[in-house]
Design a protein around this motif. Structure first.
Motif, PDB file in Angstrom:
ATOM      1  N   VAL A   1      -8.892  56.212 -52.353  1.00 52.65           N
ATOM      2  CA  VAL A   1      -7.507  55.676 -51.887  1.00 52.65           C
ATOM      3  C   VAL A   1      -6.483  56.833 -51.876  1.00 52.65           C
ATOM      4  O   VAL A   1      -5.671  57.041 -50.969  1.00 52.65           O
TER       5      VAL A   1
ATOM      6  N   VAL B   1     -11.117  52.978 -55.423  1.00 55.37           N
ATOM      7  CA  VAL B   1      -9.606  52.822 -55.757  1.00 55.37           C
ATOM      8  C   VAL B   1      -9.126  54.101 -56.507  1.00 55.37           C
ATOM      9  O   VAL B   1      -7.895  54.493 -55.867  1.00 55.37           O
ATOM     10  N   ASP B   2      -9.816  54.595 -57.495  1.00 58.24           N
ATOM     11  CA  ASP B   2      -9.232  55.630 -58.227  1.00 58.24           C
ATOM     12  C   ASP B   2      -9.058  57.109 -57.374  1.00 58.24           C
ATOM     13  O   ASP B   2      -8.381  57.898 -57.865  1.00 58.24           O
TER      14      ASP B   2
ATOM     15  N   VAL C   1     -15.930  49.520 -56.758  1.00 53.64           N
ATOM     16  CA  VAL C   1     -14.836  49.402 -56.449  1.00 53.64           C
ATOM     17  C   VAL C   1     -13.658  50.166 -57.019  1.00 53.64           C
ATOM     18  O   VAL C   1     -13.003  50.885 -56.487  1.00 53.64           O
TER      19      VAL C   1
ATOM     20  N   ALA D   1      -8.589  45.011 -58.995  1.00 54.83           N
ATOM     21  CA  ALA D   1      -8.659  46.484 -58.576  1.00 54.83           C
ATOM     22  C   ALA D   1      -8.569  46.664 -57.122  1.00 54.83           C
ATOM     23  O   ALA D   1      -7.909  47.593 -56.753  1.00 54.83           O
ATOM     24  N   ALA D   2      -8.957  45.892 -56.102  1.00 52.81           N
ATOM     25  CA  ALA D   2      -8.758  46.041 -54.797  1.00 52.81           C
ATOM     26  C   ALA D   2      -7.423  45.762 -54.530  1.00 52.81           C
ATOM     27  O   ALA D   2      -7.179  46.617 -53.487  1.00 52.81           O
ATOM     28  N   GLU D   3      -6.692  45.000 -55.033  1.00 56.94           N
ATOM     29  CA  GLU D   3      -5.025  44.696 -54.826  1.00 56.94           C
ATOM     30  C   GLU D   3      -4.502  46.081 -55.394  1.00 56.94           C
ATOM     31  O   GLU D   3      -3.535  46.441 -54.673  1.00 56.94           O
ATOM     32  N   ARG D   4      -4.877  46.732 -56.368  1.00 57.04           N
ATOM     33  CA  ARG D   4      -4.254  47.783 -57.259  1.00 57.04           C
ATOM     34  C   ARG D   4      -4.318  48.900 -55.931  1.00 57.04           C
ATOM     35  O   ARG D   4      -3.379  49.857 -56.053  1.00 57.04           O
ATOM     36  N   GLY D   5      -5.578  49.016 -55.136  1.00 57.67           N
ATOM     37  CA  GLY D   5      -5.757  49.879 -54.145  1.00 57.67           C
ATOM     38  C   GLY D   5      -5.059  49.868 -52.911  1.00 57.67           C
ATOM     39  O   GLY D   5      -5.031  50.297 -52.125  1.00 57.67           O
ATOM     40  N   ARG D   6      -4.367  48.630 -52.966  1.00 58.82           N
ATOM     41  CA  ARG D   6      -3.473  47.908 -51.543  1.00 58.82           C
ATOM     42  C   ARG D   6      -4.389  47.767 -50.596  1.00 58.82           C
ATOM     43  O   ARG D   6      -4.239  48.065 -49.248  1.00 58.82           O
ATOM     44  N   LEU D   7      -5.753  47.301 -50.597  1.00 60.78           N
ATOM     45  CA  LEU D   7      -6.678  47.117 -49.695  1.00 60.78           C
ATOM     46  C   LEU D   7      -6.180  45.916 -48.743  1.00 60.78           C
ATOM     47  O   LEU D   7      -5.417  44.922 -49.513  1.00 60.78           O
TER      48      LEU D   7
END
Length: 603
Positions: free
Chosen positions: A571, A567-568, A563, A242-248
């Motif tokens: 971000v 992200v959803d 999280v 999930a964090a990578e999907r949000g490009r954290l």
């Protein structure tokens, strides 16, 4: 590849690509190989066996993962903690080997203490009793009280008993104390392989601080499977995805070197498992592609050679996505696990830390480089000693700041100190912690705040405060003001590990014990936010514009909810404001953070 009766031994880091090595391990796993034994034969190109084994845990299903380690550079508590973490993450597939020239008696004692630490938790010690607020059975977790010729370790381990209990120890001909091993191999039983690692104008930096189920210490009571979550790979892999999907930019893990206790008793209300960050990180690196990882590792008790090797190995494995949060360990309880009666004085700890980091960096310069030159150096010290140390070594600074004015003042002070240390202040990222509670409306956010507060059983609240300062608060009335005189004489205050004037807000008067417990349940002294995604995005932008920070370390009270909500819903707002990237622009943690490569290295 027919390897059912053979053990696969990846030996070198120089002859082929990492992809080919991983492919060999995966084929061996599918073919039913007994074990992969992770070692390096070239001293000039070393690897950390635990990190390699953890990487394999996320890429294989059944093959046993044996980490080779140098007994001269490891201590029993750190080794047992790493092995227990590996065994949990791999579903009971961990093994270990001690290799290299070593004192036979020291090696034998090391192996014995590790075995005792691995079973210092009873088989049924994890209770997860929501009604009583207990995650573990206090009576089933015991110190080992070892005092030997080479090691003094109090114990218990701060990770529950691994699936295998005492893990099998492997030996090859010539290994130290090989006759004591559980499994012994001759060279003709090995199949050799090789590996290698292929060779305000700034965006807002975003880190995710993962701690248990969340920074509300009762968050585990929100899960139907709390123990399985924290001891398995799937829980962390889902949050990382999930964090990578949000490009954290990165995910941050803390380190705890002791089992929570007060007055000599294990604290079942607080003792949720905290896995070894530098075993967990390579496992998650194998399950992600671009996001960075920062793990905490102490300089007070471990060998800088072992730490440098561990970090370099992970940074090569994940393509330069690694950071090191450098701490000196301010918890008295940790000393007994490393042969000491007392915590070293703060000045001595920071002097050792300065030399320790210098040794690690010197080794990195002499070994084959990593894709980002060397791991990113992170610090979080808020004392005068901590800030001076950070000014000399840190590239990222995690901070505590309840208000924007406090954050502005801290960042300005740190940048001045960095300049005085002869470094460029623009090469340091300052990231205060923020604990967001989100809702579609303000009313919904407040409702979520109340729901999270109800996760805290009174037993958990008192145990948390007792651990924070080192005294037992169970005898104080909840509706009476905090006993500030007693707190100022608390062990962790006198040692300098805690500053009550920074942690306790008395601007509106001394809070009651009950009110303070409720506030700490939410944020643990960090900045708290309760509101809508739009309000959070606006506040983060305001702090950034005013020079209060270069980014934020996100500390969600309940991570499984916070999280994906961030992200959803947050971000996308930050992207529309031009404050965060829409995609990763580089492949390393340094490139994510806009940090320069170390002198003499290319990013």
């Amino acid at each position: 590849m027919t390897t059912n009766s053979r053990t696969l031994l990846p030996a070198d880091l120089g002859a082929s690509t990492l992809a080919r090595w991983i492919s060999a391990i995966e084929r061996a796993d599918r073919a039913g190989a007994a074990m992969v034994l992770l070692a390096a034969s070239d001293p000039a190109d070393p690897i950390d066996g635990l990190a390699m084994a953890a990487w394999c845990a996320s890429r294989t299903r059944s093959i046993r993962l044996c980490a080779s380690l140098d007994p001269a550079t490891v201590d029993p508590f750190t080794l047992a903690r790493g092995l227990a973490t590996l065994d949990h993450l791999s579903g009971g597939r961990a093994a270990w080997r001690l290799t290299g020239p070593a004192d036979e008696a020291r090696t034998a004692e090391l192996a014995d203490v590790v075995a005792r630490l691995l079973v210092s938790w009873g088989a049924d010690a994890l209770l997860t009793n929501r009604d009583q607020g207990l995650m573990s059975d206090q009576a089933a977790v015991a110190a080992i009280g070892h005092a030997g010729a080479f090691f003094t370790v109090r114990g218990p381990l701060n990770i529950p008993r691994p699936p295998q209990g005492v893990l099998p120890r492997v030996a090859l001909a010539g290994d130290p104390a090989a006759t004591d091993a559980d499994l012994r191999f001759s060279d003709d039983q090995l199949l050799h392989a090789t590996i290698d690692q292929a060779t305000a104008s700034k965006p807002l930096a975003l880190g995710l601080f993962l701690l248990g189920h969340g920074h509300n210490v009762g968050a585990w009571r929100s899960s139907d499977t709390p123990a399985a979550d924290l001891l398995g790979l799937d829980y962390y892999r889902g949050l990382a995805a999930a964090a990578e999907r949000g490009r954290l930019d990165m995910i941050f893990f803390a380190e705890i070197l002791y089992s929570y206790e007060l007055a000599g008793r294990h604290q079942g209300a607080l003792a949720f498992p905290t896995l070894d960050p530098f075993v967990l990180i390579p496992a998650l690196s194998g399950a992600t592609e671009r996001i960075g990882f920062v793990g905490t590792y102490s300089t007070s008790y471990t060998d800088p050679r072992a730490t440098a090797l561990k970090l370099a190995t992970i940074d090569r494995l994940n393509g330069g996505r690694t950071g090191w949060n450098i701490v000196t360990t301010g918890a008295d309880q940790s000393a007994g696990n490393f042969g000491r009666n007392d915590l070293p004085e703060r000045e001595a700890r920071y002097a050792r830390a300065t030399d320790y980091v210098a040794q690690a960096r010197d080794l990195w310069r002499r070994w084959p480089g990593t894709p980002q030159g060397e791991p990113v150096r992170v610090q979080a010290g808020m004392s005068p000693f901590g800030k001076a140390f950070a000014a000399s070594v840190a590239e990222v600074m995690f901070t505590v700041a309840r208000t924007v004015d406090a954050a502005i003042a801290f960042r300005s002070e740190l940048r001045d100190l960095v300049g005085q240390a002869g470094r460029d202040p623009d090469h340091v990222r300052v990231m205060p912690g923020i604990a967001p509670i989100l809702g579609g409306t303000e009313a919904e956010a407040r409702a979520n705040e109340q729901r999270y507060a109800e996760l805290l059983h009174p037993r958990i609240q008192l145990a948390m405060l007792g651990d924070q300062f080192g005294i037992d608060f169970s005898g104080y009335a909840l509706d009476a003001p905090l006993p500030m005189d007693d707190i100022r004489q608390a062990p962790k205050v006198l040692s300098g590990a805690r500053d009550p004037d920074r942690l306790i807000d008395t601007s509106a008067g001394i809070p009651t014990l009950g009110d303070y417990l409720r506030s700490q349940a939410r944020v643990r002294a960090h900045h708290s936010f309760v509101g809508t995604p739009e309000q959070l995005a606006a506040q983060m932008g305001d702090w950034h514009d005013r020079g209060a920070c270069d980014g934020f370390n996100l500390m969600f009270p309940v991570q499984a909810e916070g999280v994906p909500a961030f992200v959803d819903h947050v971000v996308p707002l930050l992207r529309r404001q031009g404050r965060v990237r829409s995609d990763y622009e580089g492949s390393t943690l340094r490139s994510h953070l806009g940090l320069p490569a170390p002198a003499g290295a290319e990013r």
